[in-house]
Scaffold this motif. Structure first.
Motif, mmCIF file in Angstrom:
data_model
loop_
_atom_site.group_PDB
_atom_site.id
_atom_site.type_symbol
_atom_site.label_atom_id
_atom_site.label_comp_id
_atom_site.label_asym_id
_atom_site.label_seq_id
_atom_site.Cartn_x
_atom_site.Cartn_y
_atom_site.Cartn_z
ATOM 1 N N ARG A 194 23.391 31.174 68.907
ATOM 2 C CA ARG A 194 24.552 31.302 70.000
ATOM 3 C C ARG A 194 24.564 28.913 70.532
ATOM 4 N NH1 ARG A 194 24.477 35.887 73.046
ATOM 5 N NH2 ARG A 194 23.712 37.613 72.040
ATOM 6 N N THR A 195 26.038 29.880 70.647
ATOM 7 C CA THR A 195 26.610 28.626 70.731
ATOM 8 C C THR A 195 27.689 28.850 72.072
ATOM 9 O OG1 THR A 195 29.182 28.788 69.626
ATOM 10 C CG2 THR A 195 27.104 27.940 68.236
ATOM 11 N N LEU A 196 28.297 27.473 72.977
ATOM 12 C CA LEU A 196 28.863 27.457 73.978
ATOM 13 C C LEU A 196 29.764 28.623 74.077
ATOM 14 C CD1 LEU A 196 28.578 23.793 74.974
ATOM 15 C CD2 LEU A 196 27.245 25.562 75.781
ATOM 16 N N ASN A 197 30.777 28.566 73.227
ATOM 17 C CA ASN A 197 31.430 30.013 72.926
ATOM 18 C C ASN A 197 31.049 31.298 73.131
ATOM 19 O OD1 ASN A 197 33.537 27.748 72.126
ATOM 20 N ND2 ASN A 197 33.001 28.349 70.011
ATOM 21 N N PHE A 217 29.030 18.394 82.247
ATOM 22 C CA PHE A 217 28.908 18.160 81.313
ATOM 23 C C PHE A 217 27.663 18.502 81.285
ATOM 24 C CE2 PHE A 217 28.213 15.036 78.445
ATOM 25 C CZ PHE A 217 29.032 16.017 77.080
ATOM 26 N N ASN A 218 26.769 17.619 81.313
ATOM 27 C CA ASN A 218 24.737 17.794 81.939
ATOM 28 C C ASN A 218 24.379 19.115 81.221
ATOM 29 O OD1 ASN A 218 25.183 15.277 80.592
ATOM 30 N ND2 ASN A 218 25.011 14.489 83.457
ATOM 31 N N TYR A 219 25.059 20.049 82.683
ATOM 32 C CA TYR A 219 24.151 21.867 82.593
ATOM 33 C C TYR A 219 24.606 21.805 81.148
ATOM 34 C CZ TYR A 219 22.748 25.879 84.345
ATOM 35 O OH TYR A 219 21.739 26.987 84.332
ATOM 36 N N LEU A 220 25.689 21.975 81.324
ATOM 37 C CA LEU A 220 26.181 22.897 79.485
ATOM 38 C C LEU A 220 25.116 22.389 78.247
ATOM 39 C CD1 LEU A 220 30.092 23.274 80.309
ATOM 40 C CD2 LEU A 220 27.937 25.391 80.684
ATOM 41 N N LYS A 221 24.765 20.851 78.215
ATOM 42 C CA LYS A 221 24.299 20.551 76.688
ATOM 43 C C LYS A 221 22.598 20.909 76.955
ATOM 44 C CE LYS A 221 24.745 16.252 77.530
ATOM 45 N NZ LYS A 221 24.697 14.479 77.744
ATOM 46 N N LYS A 222 21.767 21.054 78.549
ATOM 47 C CA LYS A 222 20.944 22.170 78.957
ATOM 48 C C LYS A 222 21.150 23.276 78.064
ATOM 49 C CE LYS A 222 19.013 18.981 81.778
ATOM 50 N NZ LYS A 222 18.920 18.399 83.687
ATOM 51 N N VAL A 223 22.070 24.005 78.903
ATOM 52 C CA VAL A 223 22.160 25.645 77.895
ATOM 53 C C VAL A 223 22.563 25.359 76.404
ATOM 54 C CG1 VAL A 223 24.158 27.377 78.398
ATOM 55 C CG2 VAL A 223 23.845 26.339 80.278
ATOM 56 N N GLU A 224 23.500 24.922 75.630
ATOM 57 C CA GLU A 224 23.667 24.676 74.516
ATOM 58 C C GLU A 224 22.315 24.228 73.869
ATOM 59 O OE1 GLU A 224 27.124 23.002 71.822
ATOM 60 O OE2 GLU A 224 25.752 21.326 72.688
ATOM 61 N N SER A 264 19.291 25.041 74.603
ATOM 62 C CA SER A 264 18.485 27.071 74.893
ATOM 63 C C SER A 264 19.205 27.340 74.155
ATOM 64 C CB SER A 264 18.647 26.764 77.105
ATOM 65 O OG SER A 264 19.393 26.887 76.794
ATOM 66 N N ILE A 265 20.315 28.001 73.719
ATOM 67 C CA ILE A 265 20.274 29.122 72.955
ATOM 68 C C ILE A 265 20.436 28.420 71.661
ATOM 69 C CG2 ILE A 265 22.164 30.270 75.582
ATOM 70 C CD1 ILE A 265 24.742 28.776 74.475
ATOM 71 N N LYS A 266 20.675 27.497 71.026
ATOM 72 C CA LYS A 266 21.036 27.440 69.461
ATOM 73 C C LYS A 266 19.686 27.895 68.980
ATOM 74 C CE LYS A 266 22.209 23.684 66.953
ATOM 75 N NZ LYS A 266 21.629 22.335 66.171
ATOM 76 N N PRO A 267 18.866 28.509 69.555
ATOM 77 C CA PRO A 267 17.734 29.316 68.899
ATOM 78 C C PRO A 267 17.883 30.603 68.343
ATOM 79 C CG PRO A 267 16.795 27.535 70.299
ATOM 80 C CD PRO A 267 17.859 27.279 70.413
#
Length: 67
Positions: free
Chosen positions: A22-25, A7-14, A16-19
């Protein structure tokens, strides 16, 4: 590994890709046994085990491979 680590790793990924709009989708989840092994695609996550006393508290989940 505990679920909160994922969960914490995916929050970091989210974050980093938001700018980049992109989203986790937009992010695939794959599996690899080691750095030298082939990637296996995954297609679901399911409940693996419940507690042994009452059999209703989730104790683990499993990511399932795509076959």
């Amino acid at each position: 590994m505990k679920a909160n680590e994922i969960f914490n790793y995916l929050k970091k990924v989210e974050k980093s890709i938001k700018p980049y709009g992109r989203t986790l989708n937009d992010v695939d989840v794959n599996f690899r046994r080691s750095n030298d092994s082939d990637i296996e695609q995954t297609d679901s996550i399911e409940i693996d085990l419940y507690d042994s006393e009452k059999n209703h508290i989730i104790e683990s989940v499993v990511i399932m491979g795509k076959y």
